[in-house]
Design a protein around this motif. Structure first.
Motif, short mmCIF file in Angstrom:
data_model
loop_
_atom_site.label_atom_id
_atom_site.label_comp_id
_atom_site.label_asym_id
_atom_site.label_seq_id
_atom_site.Cartn_x
_atom_site.Cartn_y
_atom_site.Cartn_z
N ILE A 48 -50.94 55.61 59.21
CA ILE A 48 -51.33 56.91 59.07
C ILE A 48 -51.46 57.93 60.29
N VAL A 49 -51.57 57.13 61.58
CA VAL A 49 -51.75 58.04 62.61
C VAL A 49 -50.54 58.39 63.13
N THR A 50 -49.17 57.65 62.81
CA THR A 50 -47.95 57.68 63.12
C THR A 50 -47.30 59.18 62.20
N LEU A 51 -47.76 59.26 61.06
CA LEU A 51 -47.50 60.26 60.38
C LEU A 51 -48.31 61.44 60.80
N LEU A 52 -49.69 61.45 61.31
CA LEU A 52 -50.30 62.37 61.81
C LEU A 52 -49.70 63.07 62.94
N MET A 53 -49.21 62.29 64.04
CA MET A 53 -48.63 62.69 65.15
C MET A 53 -47.37 63.33 65.07
N GLU A 54 -46.66 63.15 63.92
CA GLU A 54 -45.34 63.48 63.69
C GLU A 54 -45.52 64.84 62.84
N GLY A 55 -46.77 65.40 62.58
CA GLY A 55 -47.17 66.61 61.64
C GLY A 55 -46.91 66.45 60.53
N LYS A 56 -46.67 65.28 59.90
CA LYS A 56 -46.48 65.02 58.46
C LYS A 56 -47.78 64.71 57.48
N LEU A 57 -48.82 64.78 58.39
CA LEU A 57 -50.09 64.36 57.48
C LEU A 57 -51.23 65.17 58.18
N GLU A 58 -51.99 65.71 57.35
CA GLU A 58 -53.16 66.36 57.38
C GLU A 58 -54.66 65.69 56.74
N PHE A 59 -55.54 65.51 57.62
CA PHE A 59 -56.61 65.37 57.06
C PHE A 59 -57.64 66.32 56.42
N SER A 60 -58.25 66.17 55.53
CA SER A 60 -59.42 67.36 54.91
C SER A 60 -60.57 66.94 54.52
N ARG A 61 -61.59 67.73 54.89
CA ARG A 61 -62.83 67.35 54.43
C ARG A 61 -63.81 68.66 54.42
N ASP A 62 -64.56 68.81 53.28
CA ASP A 62 -65.42 69.80 53.23
C ASP A 62 -66.72 69.41 53.50
N GLY A 63 -67.70 70.29 53.94
CA GLY A 63 -68.93 69.88 54.29
C GLY A 63 -69.87 71.08 54.04
N LYS A 64 -71.19 71.05 54.51
CA LYS A 64 -72.22 72.01 54.47
C LYS A 64 -72.39 72.44 55.73
N ASN A 65 -72.93 73.79 55.91
CA ASN A 65 -73.38 74.36 57.14
C ASN A 65 -74.63 74.26 57.18
N ALA A 66 -75.25 74.66 58.50
CA ALA A 66 -76.85 74.31 58.44
C ALA A 66 -77.70 75.06 57.59
N GLU A 67 -77.07 75.82 56.69
CA GLU A 67 -77.76 76.65 55.55
C GLU A 67 -77.77 76.20 54.40
N GLY A 68 -76.95 74.95 54.33
CA GLY A 68 -76.79 74.14 53.17
C GLY A 68 -75.67 74.58 52.17
N GLU A 69 -74.77 75.64 52.72
CA GLU A 69 -73.55 76.21 51.93
C GLU A 69 -72.57 75.24 52.21
#
Length: 667
Positions: A48-69
């Motif tokens: 996983i980390v090797t693919l990340l360092m080679e630019g062939k992998l990206e992580f993604s995550r959504d979350g809430k901001n301080a207002e709950g959005e």
């Protein structure tokens, strides 16, 4: 700053497919679900980390901001471009929840109530239990993302904020140019200079797009936000600065890895030889970061570039990522280089390179607390000082070609005559010393074995996280520049940069003279990264002369420009290209003559550990949309250069025995 920790629920994209980690089967092995086909497959951490360092992998995550959005985490979060009040609120909220972040308990309520009381005792009122809990939850759900502490951060970037950022740039320029001087101009004087500068700018603007004048109190706050030691030193001298801002506090003992990291440069006490000609090329420099809790080096850069932000950039990049290249690159090494990650606090001295705007900006973006130790007090970063002494005693001073640290130790030993170690072999030997010897031996300073202390610290908690994209950290570490987008693109260092996205960004701006910020890699002037404040991201812009700029480092470009300049206002790319070719020929002809010329040759080539260690990594850097650039010219130039080098190959030694002997440069 949002990091990926390879925990259950983490999602990533590679080779056009989306995956989610559903289980950690055993140490560093993960069960992953293909979200398109619901197929379960296995990935190792290294994969996983090797693919990340080679630019062939990206992580993604959504979350809430301080207002709950719910908000999406952008790949580039440039905190330095936030309006002052917004950033101040964000920092305040982080300060409020900081003691709670590392807690691993089921019921947070008593800890939150206790924190509210602590804040009240410190004179901070108006923070309720519900607010503190909401900020804490938003921060944790977003993956420790600083932007989650901002209310509706994705709505930032109005016209007023863009204009205000240009005023901020003017203020910074005036402080550096006029206030940090021995003439000791007053804040009132500075205010008049800033006022006049903005008036001059507004003559070229419409009424709707005019810049607003800051108040004297605003200027006063900006000055107080600067390094007060450096300001006092510039205005009244070093002695006055030491007297007023001397440090008297006692350093606290570190409690966990990455809490405190020290960095420094030194010139190595050894002469190295050219890998091909076997001629001595000089003493390399090393820039190194070391973790104070474990005593284990985080990362390094070795090369012939003089200490500068460029060498710091390479060392930090090496420190932040795992060193999975080690076993494949150097099979003789038995152990792993276990330490990596972004430090909480980085301790450096007050050298020009460590006080540069580039390091300050990079640390701000990466949420690193940058600390400058007092002048002439090396014990403030005693860990790195002791480490350099250890590597001299245990390795450098025992190698062929050593110069020793003390002229009395040298005696009649001539390091140039005994220099036999090539640069590539030296890198392998230094890696082996760090990993198999230093990292596996008792360290009296930390009272244990550095590698074992590091491993034990992460037995019951996740390893240091990774960026959502490898390019995220790389861009944040690059040098900082400012400019405008004209119809020809962005001009910097007498080079022009253009792209489709850059033209689109120019159309969004209210005024073509609006200041923009960009980042650039000083070891490759082939492209820059321009900050798009509307979409909160960096966009790529390519040099309009790729045959000249691709792979060209900033040091060599400055030499070429200096040789080509007949008049400061009369420089063209043809003259630069001709000078570049001439410089290359001269260096090829002269590299076998004097030691100084050979050293300059290695520096202009950019010889360094960064190039050597990424030789086998991703080589698809310039395959984006660049139809308006002719890259075939660059390919042809590389082929011609390689052919010429092959023709000039010189067999200095006729046998293997001679190849490992020493060369007497004095004849």
């Amino acid at each position: 700053m949002s990091l990926a920790n390879l925990t259950v629920g983490e999602r990533f994209t590679t080779k056009g497919r989306d995956y989610e980690i559903i289980e950690e089967k055993k140490h560093d092995v993960f069960k992953v679900k293909d979200l398109m086909d619901n197929v379960i497959i296995t990935f190792t951490r290294k994969e996983i980390v090797t693919l990340l360092m080679e630019g062939k992998l990206e992580f993604s995550r959504d979350g809430k901001n301080a207002e709950g959005e719910y908000v999406k985490t952008y790949p580039f979060n440039d905190l330095s471009l936030l309006p002052e009040k917004v950033e101040k609120d964000m920092r305040f909220r982080f300060m409020a929840i900081e003691p709670l972040i590392s807690l691993d308990v089921k019921n947070m309520n008593p800890y939150i109530m206790n924190r509210v009381e602590q804040l009240k005792n410190d004179g901070i009122t108006g923070v309720s239990r519900s607010s503190l809990y909401r900020w804490y939850k938003a921060y944790k759900e977003s993956g420790n993302e600083m932007y989650s502490l901002i209310s509706s951060f994705h709505k930032c970037g109005s016209k007023d904020n863009r204009l205000q950022r240009e005023v901020e740039i003017i203020i910074d320029e005036m402080i550096e140019k006029h206030y940090k001087k021995g003439e000791r101009k007053t804040i009132k004087d500075l205010h008049l200079l800033v006022y006049h500068k903005i008036d001059e700018k507004n003559k070229l603007r419409s009424y709707e797009n005019r810049l607003f004048h800051p108040s004297i109190s605003t200027l006063s706050r900006r000055i107080k936000g600067k390094d007060q030691y450096e300001i006092e030193k510039a205005r009244k001298g070093e002695m006055a600065a030491n007297k007023k801002h001397g440090f008297v506090t006692i350093q606290e003992k570190t409690k966990y890895p990455l809490q405190r990291v020290e960095a420094d440069h030194t010139r190595l006490d050894i002469f190295l030889v050219d890998d091909e000609t076997r001629l001595p090329i000089g003493r390399p420099y090393i820039t190194k970061l070391i973790d104070c809790f474990t005593g284990y080096p985080l990362g390094m850069y070795i090369g012939f570039e003089h200490p500068s932000y460029t060498t710091i950039m390479h060392a930090m990049k090496h420190a932040f990522f795992p060193k999975y290249y080690l076993k494949e690159k150097y099979p003789s090494i038995q152990n792993e280089w276990v330490a990596y990650g972004i430090p909480e606090t980085l301790v450096v001295d007050r050298g020009k390179d460590f006080t540069s705007k580039h390091l300050e900006h990079a640390c701000k973006e990466l949420n690193i607390n940058l600390v400058h130790c007092p002048p002439r007090k090396p014990w403030w970063k005693g860990t790195i000082e002791r480490h350099f002494r250890t590597h001299n005693q245990q390795f450098i001073h025992q190698a062929y070609g050593t110069t020793f640290s003390n002229i009395l130790d040298k005696g009649e030993y001539d390091p140039r005559k005994h220099a036999v170690i090539g640069f590539k072999r030296f890198l392998e030997m230094y890696h082996k010393w760090v990993v198999d010897i230093y990292g596996m031996d008792i360290n009296k300073g930390v009272k244990g074995v550095p590698s074992l202390i590091w491993k034990k610290a992460f037995e019951n908690k996740p390893l240091p996280g990774y960026p959502k994209k490898a390019l995220d950290w790389e861009v944040k570490l690059m040098k900082l520049g400012h400019g405008t987008i004209q119809n020809y693109g962005v001009k910097t260092q007498y080079l022009y940069y253009q792209s489709k996205e850059l033209r689109s960004l120019r159309n969004k701006l209210n005024n073509p003279n609006d200041k923009i910020q960009f980042k650039y890699d000083p070891t490759n002037l082939g492209k820059i990264y321009v900050y798009d404040e509307f979409d909160n991201r960096y966009i790529e812009a390519y040099c309009t002369e790729p045959a000249y700029a691709n792979g060209l480092n900033e040091y060599t470009h400055k030499i070429i420009y200096k040789n080509a300049r007949k008049d400061v206002n009369d420089v063209n790319i043809s003259a630069l290209a001709a000078s570049k070719a001439q410089l290359q020929e001269q260096q090829e002809e002269e590299k076998e003559t004097t030691l100084t010329k050979r050293l300059q040759y290695e520096r202009s080539k950019g010889t360094g550990s960064d190039k050597e260690l990424k030789e086998e990594t991703n080589k698809e850097a310039y395959k984006q949309e660049t139809e308006f650039l002719d890259s075939s010219v660059n390919d042809k130039r590389q082929e011609d250069k390689k052919a010429k080098q092959n023709q000039k190959a010189i067999a200095l030694f006729e046998s293997e025995e001679d190849d490992w002997g020493f060369l007497d440069v004095n004849g």
